[in-house]
Design a protein around this motif. Structure first.
Motif, PDB file in Angstrom:
ATOM      1  N   ILE A 281       1.296   9.281  -5.512  1.00 53.58           N
ATOM      2  CA  ILE A 281       1.549  10.706  -4.588  1.00 53.58           C
ATOM      3  C   ILE A 281       3.024  11.499  -5.694  1.00 53.58           C
ATOM      4  O   ILE A 281       2.971  11.936  -6.301  1.00 53.58           O
ATOM      5  N   ALA A 282       3.219  10.039  -6.139  1.00 56.00           N
ATOM      6  CA  ALA A 282       4.351  10.843  -7.015  1.00 56.00           C
ATOM      7  C   ALA A 282       3.841  11.637  -8.892  1.00 56.00           C
ATOM      8  O   ALA A 282       4.079  12.241  -8.823  1.00 56.00           O
ATOM      9  N   LYS A 283       3.072  10.925  -9.360  1.00 57.64           N
ATOM     10  CA  LYS A 283       1.667  11.027  -9.972  1.00 57.64           C
ATOM     11  C   LYS A 283       1.279  12.232 -10.081  1.00 57.64           C
ATOM     12  O   LYS A 283       1.562  13.244 -10.895  1.00 57.64           O
ATOM     13  N   ARG A 284       0.935  12.181  -8.749  1.00 56.62           N
ATOM     14  CA  ARG A 284       0.055  13.907  -8.638  1.00 56.62           C
ATOM     15  C   ARG A 284       1.209  15.004  -8.415  1.00 56.62           C
ATOM     16  O   ARG A 284       0.937  16.177  -8.780  1.00 56.62           O
ATOM     17  N   GLU A 285       2.409  14.741  -7.448  1.00 58.48           N
ATOM     18  CA  GLU A 285       4.179  15.689  -7.804  1.00 58.48           C
ATOM     19  C   GLU A 285       3.541  15.942  -9.327  1.00 58.48           C
ATOM     20  O   GLU A 285       4.052  17.367  -9.726  1.00 58.48           O
ATOM     21  N   GLU A 286       4.077  14.892  -9.920  1.00 60.23           N
ATOM     22  CA  GLU A 286       4.270  15.350 -11.181  1.00 60.23           C
ATOM     23  C   GLU A 286       3.146  16.488 -11.538  1.00 60.23           C
ATOM     24  O   GLU A 286       3.629  16.989 -12.576  1.00 60.23           O
ATOM     25  N   SER A 287       1.514  16.137 -11.706  1.00 59.39           N
ATOM     26  CA  SER A 287       0.853  16.555 -12.315  1.00 59.39           C
ATOM     27  C   SER A 287       1.064  17.463 -11.957  1.00 59.39           C
ATOM     28  O   SER A 287       0.508  18.888 -12.153  1.00 59.39           O
ATOM     29  N   ILE A 288       0.965  17.940 -10.683  1.00 60.00           N
ATOM     30  CA  ILE A 288       1.797  18.752 -10.025  1.00 60.00           C
ATOM     31  C   ILE A 288       2.303  20.425 -10.511  1.00 60.00           C
ATOM     32  O   ILE A 288       2.360  21.156 -10.904  1.00 60.00           O
TER      33      ILE A 288
ATOM     34  N   GLN B 176       0.718  -1.299  -0.113  1.00 55.60           N
ATOM     35  CA  GLN B 176       0.351  -0.331   0.122  1.00 55.60           C
ATOM     36  C   GLN B 176       0.453   1.034  -0.235  1.00 55.60           C
ATOM     37  O   GLN B 176       0.774   2.207  -0.632  1.00 55.60           O
ATOM     38  N   ASN B 177       2.258   1.109   0.926  1.00 53.09           N
ATOM     39  CA  ASN B 177       2.421   2.317   0.628  1.00 53.09           C
ATOM     40  C   ASN B 177       3.574   2.602  -0.564  1.00 53.09           C
ATOM     41  O   ASN B 177       3.563   3.955  -0.712  1.00 53.09           O
ATOM     42  N   ILE B 178       4.217   1.942  -1.388  1.00 53.61           N
ATOM     43  CA  ILE B 178       4.633   2.149  -2.870  1.00 53.61           C
ATOM     44  C   ILE B 178       3.424   2.300  -3.488  1.00 53.61           C
ATOM     45  O   ILE B 178       3.764   2.728  -3.994  1.00 53.61           O
ATOM     46  N   GLU B 179       2.251   2.098  -3.553  1.00 57.98           N
ATOM     47  CA  GLU B 179       0.897   2.421  -4.138  1.00 57.98           C
ATOM     48  C   GLU B 179       1.241   3.490  -3.485  1.00 57.98           C
ATOM     49  O   GLU B 179       0.708   4.299  -5.272  1.00 57.98           O
ATOM     50  N   PHE B 180       0.920   4.143  -3.054  1.00 66.24           N
ATOM     51  CA  PHE B 180       0.720   5.189  -2.189  1.00 66.24           C
ATOM     52  C   PHE B 180       1.474   6.508  -2.881  1.00 66.24           C
ATOM     53  O   PHE B 180       1.442   7.555  -3.089  1.00 66.24           O
ATOM     54  N   LEU B 181       2.804   5.792  -2.421  1.00 63.35           N
ATOM     55  CA  LEU B 181       4.201   6.806  -3.192  1.00 63.35           C
ATOM     56  C   LEU B 181       3.838   6.792  -4.275  1.00 63.35           C
ATOM     57  O   LEU B 181       4.200   8.031  -4.481  1.00 63.35           O
ATOM     58  N   GLN B 182       3.803   5.995  -5.262  1.00 64.81           N
ATOM     59  CA  GLN B 182       3.505   5.881  -6.164  1.00 64.81           C
ATOM     60  C   GLN B 182       2.378   7.702  -7.137  1.00 64.81           C
ATOM     61  O   GLN B 182       2.352   8.109  -7.860  1.00 64.81           O
TER      62      GLN B 182
END
Length: 153
Positions: A32-39, A24-30
């Motif tokens: 978060i990474a996608k959202r940060e990229e989107s941001i 789950q942490n890995i999924e959340f990190l992914q």
């Protein structure tokens, strides 16, 4: 041993939970990474749009200045045209007055001509009626002569 077995089961269960939580942490990190990229992409687009807005604002200011100049020029032309138009209006009013006088004379002439025409028309109608009456009389006489000759022969 029973206790050890229970502890082992607990450890295995905790390890499964740990693996699940890690996944789950890995999924959340992914995510978060996608959202940060989107941001980050949105920030880049925002900066680009801000530059475009600044450019458009400058263009708008220039267009407003040009429009003000054109309005002033148009106003000056309008004043000049208005003066010319007033002069022309005076000329046209004078011409209108002359034309009205001429029109009144033409109306009188037309009325006189219509009266003469009506009189002449009535005279011609009377003559036509008289001619038709004479024509009918002659036709009746011819008819009489034909019938008389027919009776004689």
């Amino acid at each position: 041993q029973e206790e050890k077995k229970q502890l082992t089961l607990k450890v295995e269960e905790l390890e499964r939970k740990l693996e699940s939580t890690s996944a789950q942490n890995i999924e959340f990190l992914q995510v978060i990474a996608k959202r940060e990229e989107s941001i980050h992409q949105c920030q880049l687009r925002l900066e680009e749009k801000s530059r475009e807005c600044s450019s458009l604002a400058r263009q708008l200011e220039m267009a407003i200045e040009d429009a003000k100049k054109q309005v002033e020029q148009a106003r000056e032309r309008a004043v000049s045209r208005e003066r010319a138009a007033q002069s022309k209006v005076l000329d046209l009013e004078t011409q209108l007055s002359r034309n009205k006088t001429e029109l009144n004379q033409l109306h009188r002439s037309k009325d006189d001509a219509e009266r003469r025409y009506e009189s002449r028309l009535q005279d011609l109608r009377d003559r036509l009626e008289q001619s038709e009456s004479t024509n009918r009389s002659m036709q009746n006489y011819v008819q009489f002569l034909k019938s008389s000759y027919d009776n004689v022969f």
